[in-house]
Design a protein around this motif. Sequence first.
Motif, PDB file in Angstrom:
ATOM      1  N   GLU A  45       3.348 -45.775 -34.329  1.00 42.31           N
ATOM      2  CA  GLU A  45       4.115 -45.729 -35.359  1.00 42.31           C
ATOM      3  C   GLU A  45       4.698 -46.499 -35.821  1.00 42.31           C
ATOM      4  O   GLU A  45       4.524 -46.538 -37.368  1.00 42.31           O
ATOM      5  N   ILE A  46       5.659 -46.725 -35.852  1.00 39.70           N
ATOM      6  CA  ILE A  46       6.620 -47.384 -36.376  1.00 39.70           C
ATOM      7  C   ILE A  46       5.819 -48.816 -36.919  1.00 39.70           C
ATOM      8  O   ILE A  46       6.463 -49.425 -37.457  1.00 39.70           O
ATOM      9  N   GLN A  47       5.317 -49.725 -35.879  1.00 44.71           N
ATOM     10  CA  GLN A  47       4.457 -50.636 -35.602  1.00 44.71           C
ATOM     11  C   GLN A  47       4.144 -50.442 -37.551  1.00 44.71           C
ATOM     12  O   GLN A  47       3.944 -51.413 -38.105  1.00 44.71           O
ATOM     13  N   GLU A  48       3.119 -49.755 -38.067  1.00 42.66           N
ATOM     14  CA  GLU A  48       2.737 -49.842 -38.744  1.00 42.66           C
ATOM     15  C   GLU A  48       2.616 -48.980 -39.590  1.00 42.66           C
ATOM     16  O   GLU A  48       2.303 -48.968 -40.836  1.00 42.66           O
ATOM     17  N   LYS A  49       4.135 -48.463 -39.776  1.00 48.32           N
ATOM     18  CA  LYS A  49       4.417 -48.149 -40.681  1.00 48.32           C
ATOM     19  C   LYS A  49       4.769 -49.512 -41.395  1.00 48.32           C
ATOM     20  O   LYS A  49       5.362 -49.296 -42.464  1.00 48.32           O
ATOM     21  N   ILE A  50       6.240 -50.137 -40.581  1.00 49.15           N
ATOM     22  CA  ILE A  50       6.864 -51.137 -40.793  1.00 49.15           C
ATOM     23  C   ILE A  50       5.390 -52.291 -41.720  1.00 49.15           C
ATOM     24  O   ILE A  50       5.291 -52.635 -43.341  1.00 49.15           O
ATOM     25  N   ARG A  51       4.163 -52.139 -40.890  1.00 42.40           N
ATOM     26  CA  ARG A  51       3.246 -53.248 -41.469  1.00 42.40           C
ATOM     27  C   ARG A  51       2.415 -52.753 -43.171  1.00 42.40           C
ATOM     28  O   ARG A  51       1.819 -53.628 -44.001  1.00 42.40           O
ATOM     29  N   LYS A  52       2.631 -51.352 -42.915  1.00 43.94           N
ATOM     30  CA  LYS A  52       1.417 -50.569 -44.367  1.00 43.94           C
ATOM     31  C   LYS A  52       2.559 -51.504 -45.522  1.00 43.94           C
ATOM     32  O   LYS A  52       2.355 -51.221 -47.243  1.00 43.94           O
ATOM     33  N   ILE A  53       4.105 -50.816 -45.384  1.00 40.71           N
ATOM     34  CA  ILE A  53       5.617 -51.598 -46.352  1.00 40.71           C
ATOM     35  C   ILE A  53       5.186 -53.464 -46.729  1.00 40.71           C
ATOM     36  O   ILE A  53       5.070 -53.615 -47.737  1.00 40.71           O
ATOM     37  N   PHE A  54       4.990 -53.964 -45.615  1.00 36.13           N
ATOM     38  CA  PHE A  54       5.022 -54.667 -45.550  1.00 36.13           C
ATOM     39  C   PHE A  54       3.502 -55.996 -46.531  1.00 36.13           C
ATOM     40  O   PHE A  54       3.648 -56.471 -47.193  1.00 36.13           O
ATOM     41  N   ARG A  55       2.876 -55.617 -46.339  1.00 37.13           N
ATOM     42  CA  ARG A  55       1.516 -54.888 -47.271  1.00 37.13           C
ATOM     43  C   ARG A  55       0.943 -54.732 -48.442  1.00 37.13           C
ATOM     44  O   ARG A  55       1.051 -55.004 -50.379  1.00 37.13           O
ATOM     45  N   ARG A  56       2.519 -53.672 -49.095  1.00 33.26           N
ATOM     46  CA  ARG A  56       2.748 -52.882 -50.234  1.00 33.26           C
ATOM     47  C   ARG A  56       3.903 -54.118 -50.762  1.00 33.26           C
ATOM     48  O   ARG A  56       3.099 -53.423 -52.061  1.00 33.26           O
ATOM     49  N   TRP A  57       3.816 -54.911 -50.467  1.00 38.06           N
ATOM     50  CA  TRP A  57       4.400 -56.069 -51.105  1.00 38.06           C
ATOM     51  C   TRP A  57       4.074 -57.526 -51.085  1.00 38.06           C
ATOM     52  O   TRP A  57       4.306 -58.079 -51.443  1.00 38.06           O
ATOM     53  N   GLY A  58       3.101 -56.900 -50.643  1.00 44.84           N
ATOM     54  CA  GLY A  58       1.819 -58.031 -51.323  1.00 44.84           C
ATOM     55  C   GLY A  58       1.575 -59.415 -49.977  1.00 44.84           C
ATOM     56  O   GLY A  58       1.620 -60.672 -50.112  1.00 44.84           O
ATOM     57  N   TYR A  59       2.741 -58.808 -48.460  1.00 45.48           N
ATOM     58  CA  TYR A  59       2.426 -60.235 -47.970  1.00 45.48           C
ATOM     59  C   TYR A  59       0.930 -60.268 -47.235  1.00 45.48           C
ATOM     60  O   TYR A  59       0.204 -59.318 -46.588  1.00 45.48           O
ATOM     61  N   VAL A  60       1.143 -61.059 -46.289  1.00 45.49           N
ATOM     62  CA  VAL A  60      -0.359 -61.890 -45.738  1.00 45.49           C
ATOM     63  C   VAL A  60      -0.486 -61.823 -44.987  1.00 45.49           C
ATOM     64  O   VAL A  60       0.904 -62.321 -44.376  1.00 45.49           O
ATOM     65  N   PRO A  61      -1.039 -61.348 -43.273  1.00 46.86           N
ATOM     66  CA  PRO A  61      -0.844 -61.850 -42.053  1.00 46.86           C
ATOM     67  C   PRO A  61      -1.092 -63.264 -41.633  1.00 46.86           C
ATOM     68  O   PRO A  61      -2.324 -63.477 -41.687  1.00 46.86           O
ATOM     69  N   ILE A  62      -0.379 -63.372 -40.615  1.00 44.62           N
ATOM     70  CA  ILE A  62      -0.322 -64.655 -39.861  1.00 44.62           C
ATOM     71  C   ILE A  62      -0.706 -64.699 -38.274  1.00 44.62           C
ATOM     72  O   ILE A  62       0.158 -63.945 -37.875  1.00 44.62           O
ATOM     73  N   GLU A  63      -1.113 -64.940 -37.599  1.00 45.12           N
ATOM     74  CA  GLU A  63      -0.813 -65.141 -35.999  1.00 45.12           C
ATOM     75  C   GLU A  63      -0.940 -66.519 -35.926  1.00 45.12           C
ATOM     76  O   GLU A  63      -1.401 -67.834 -36.251  1.00 45.12           O
ATOM     77  N   THR A  64       0.080 -66.623 -34.557  1.00 47.64           N
ATOM     78  CA  THR A  64       0.629 -68.132 -33.921  1.00 47.64           C
ATOM     79  C   THR A  64       0.626 -68.046 -32.189  1.00 47.64           C
ATOM     80  O   THR A  64       0.407 -66.809 -32.337  1.00 47.64           O
ATOM     81  N   PRO A  65       0.242 -69.153 -31.853  1.00 46.22           N
ATOM     82  CA  PRO A  65       0.308 -69.103 -30.165  1.00 46.22           C
ATOM     83  C   PRO A  65       0.968 -68.660 -29.994  1.00 46.22           C
ATOM     84  O   PRO A  65       2.232 -69.148 -30.412  1.00 46.22           O
ATOM     85  N   ALA A  66       1.587 -68.340 -28.308  1.00 43.79           N
ATOM     86  CA  ALA A  66       2.050 -67.576 -27.623  1.00 43.79           C
ATOM     87  C   ALA A  66       2.832 -69.555 -27.001  1.00 43.79           C
ATOM     88  O   ALA A  66       4.047 -69.026 -27.205  1.00 43.79           O
ATOM     89  N   ILE A  67       1.810 -70.532 -26.909  1.00 42.43           N
ATOM     90  CA  ILE A  67       2.102 -70.990 -25.639  1.00 42.43           C
ATOM     91  C   ILE A  67       2.323 -72.500 -27.112  1.00 42.43           C
ATOM     92  O   ILE A  67       1.016 -72.262 -27.885  1.00 42.43           O
ATOM     93  N   GLU A  68       3.669 -73.243 -27.168  1.00 46.11           N
ATOM     94  CA  GLU A  68       3.607 -74.452 -27.970  1.00 46.11           C
ATOM     95  C   GLU A  68       3.869 -75.124 -27.369  1.00 46.11           C
ATOM     96  O   GLU A  68       4.778 -75.045 -26.392  1.00 46.11           O
TER      97      GLU A  68
END
Lengths: 436, 436
Positions: free
Chosen positions: B21-44
Amino acid sequence: MARLYRGMRDFLPRQMISREEIQEKIRKIFRRWGYVPIETPAIELLDTLHGKYGSDADKLIYKLEHSDGLGLRYDLTVPLARVIALYDQQLPKPFRRYQIQPVWRAERAQKQKGRFREFVQCDVDIIGTESPIADAEILAISAEILTDLGLRDFKILINHRQILRGLVHISGFASDDEFSVLRSIDKWDKIGKDGVREELAKKGFERKSIDKIFELISVDDTNWNLLSDMSKIGDERVKAGVDNIRRILEYLASLGFGQDIVEFSPRMARGLDYYTGAIFETILPELPDMGSLTGGGRYDELIGLFSGKGKIPACGTTIGLDRILSAMEELKMFPDSHTYTKVLVAQFSAQLSSSALIFSQKLRSVNIPTEMFPEPKKLAKQFAYANKWNIPFVVLIGEDEAKQELCVLKDMKTGRQRTVSQNQAIRILAETLNSK
Amino acid sequence: MARLYRGMRDFLPRQMISREEIQEKIRKIFRRWGYVPIETPAIELLDTLHGKYGSDADKLIYKLEHSDGLGLRYDLTVPLARVIALYDQQLPKPFRRYQIQPVWRAERAQKQKGRFREFVQCDVDIIGTESPIADAEILAISAEILTDLGLRDFKILINHRQILRGLVHISGFASDDEFSVLRSIDKWDKIGKDGVREELAKKGFERKSIDKIFELISVDDTNWNLLSDMSKIGDERVKAGVDNIRRILEYLASLGFGQDIVEFSPRMARGLDYYTGAIFETILPELPDMGSLTGGGRYDELIGLFSGKGKIPACGTTIGLDRILSAMEELKMFPDSHTYTKVLVAQFSAQLSSSALIFSQKLRSVNIPTEMFPEPKKLAKQFAYANKWNIPFVVLIGEDEAKQELCVLKDMKTGRQRTVSQNQAIRILAETLNSK
């Protein structure tokens, strides 16, 4: 310099927007079926991981440099079994859980499309019931997800570990060798019939047994007559497996999915040791190289290994997010979304930045995804930025506009530009964007 | 037997429902401010991770047993910098990205509440602009998220690496020792004033320099006069830092967040080496032991380390999901949700299972989260199951009901039970559940 460990992937916004969209759809369906989420840590004790998947798989576990003996999560089923054993009393049965997390496998190379060293699994499992209704439910969920994602032409392949073990027995293999034989058969689609034959010979099995098992499973038309034929073979385990599959398919029909989407596949063995009953995969016949999009089965003994309290039956499947995405990419089913942003508020001058800041917050307060250009660069550059990210609207507040609470609203698709009151702009944008 | 590596956590459904629930709220606010998602691998590659965070942090990186030199992701900022360097041209600037993924740190033990070996970071960053509007935007997003989650009594602590470096210089430390001094100061809240003094003495710094820096930063009332006093110290860097903070706060006010929620905190140093400008944290004064819920700052040099193409300015923050959850738990702000399921369809008998299966699918088709009990156990057991999971409604289709397309609908809260047509039951449930 910037480098990436090979076999690992970065996901840029365009890919990630699709990944998020698909994950959200999958999660919604899991919840609709009454499943609840759990998460487990990426790092598990090697004791937990070893000896559950089979000797081939054990070699693919990433190990940490650590005196406690630690490894990275290899799938979501073994951690689930550990969780059930640890918190049994807190989880009333039947326990339906979903889990969406990455797993890691130290694969040699990327031989197959959609095969990676890090990939996301979306698992659904029902714990605590032997009822074939559970198996049918898991298949229905897989089918519903693929349908919902627009992958309508999938096939469910079904087989049964009891059938396979019976066939291996009839063919004259020792019961200790069952897993080894099944692991080789499982590679049929990857290394072909001859490859499997060669591997079994290398393992030192008798020619006669190899010939016999091939005769039993290499029938070319995998169909429902074959299932009937199987039940006549005269082995108790084979018969029990056939009956179980039939009941699962009956229940699946009540859930709205007919036999036309299911195929009995006697060669489909699943690579992992822990399965005990029905096993299943879904494939896309139009993409034969892709491998399975989902895969799972019944594993009635695994949880007992952890709890030591005897058998706790379980059944589930993995929805392979990365495989599904690879398939959708291949089939050109992706929407071309660059961003979630709907409005760019341009910055006319440093002096007018506060008007732009205030207006951008007004748009956000009515849930319109809005970004503001942070520097008062030439307007041509700011418009070019909106075009590069495919942002559909730009709002500009110049000196005259600021004085009268007006703004210039530009539709980037049509090029149409008009000066309206700031409140009017909010109304227009809210209406236009919500109707989409 | 089932065991977990210490410092690692399993999340059971009740916790996970809140986490989602909290992650969904955070994600919604990020998107409202025009931010786009990326993901990177766990292993660097260890090459990527080493030398970016500072020598204390480098020791906390989990390493893999692998000849390529591999480690687990330690934060989301260094991977972002690597991504910008690798795919610069595909990401028009300013690039606003969010990223929600776990990170791993081999901490000795759990000294502090909300400090774990695996935890989820939710990062927002703006790449490619030096404008203090970007810093203000990042602070506004942090404030908006905490407000949205109901944590209204937070404080934003702000400081500046230019101010700190100026003060360290004025105190007579060598410029090579800057990071080392700052890393010790950063531990103020954990090991106290005396602990910091002791650590600096142990590192071999002169008594005079230590006294001087303590005089400059250990003022007890951290307020805006202090910021004014700082600008009079006569060091260029300190003055530039003070001016920068003032501009950030002006823009933050335009975004609707006044100075009352911000505090200038000269002792707040942030532990990581890569910061170059403003640094910030948010804390809850009512939970002084909790540490910061969010933390970030400006890091204008980090990306250049990877790209080799000179400076690419950047600014961002981490929203610490696990800290926020710990805080909400402490403040008893958690809803007591056991499941997403709204209806349990009980199974009257094996013969009637298909009626139950078909009806459960009808409920799902109108988006009512529904599960069916997979075995025809005693009804008392099935009702007890619904109670244990807090499922609000149970539907039962007995022999008579099945014949007439009826069902028994029971409200588990009131205990009220009535026999209605199956279609009526769907209407009642849809209305009752949607109005909630």
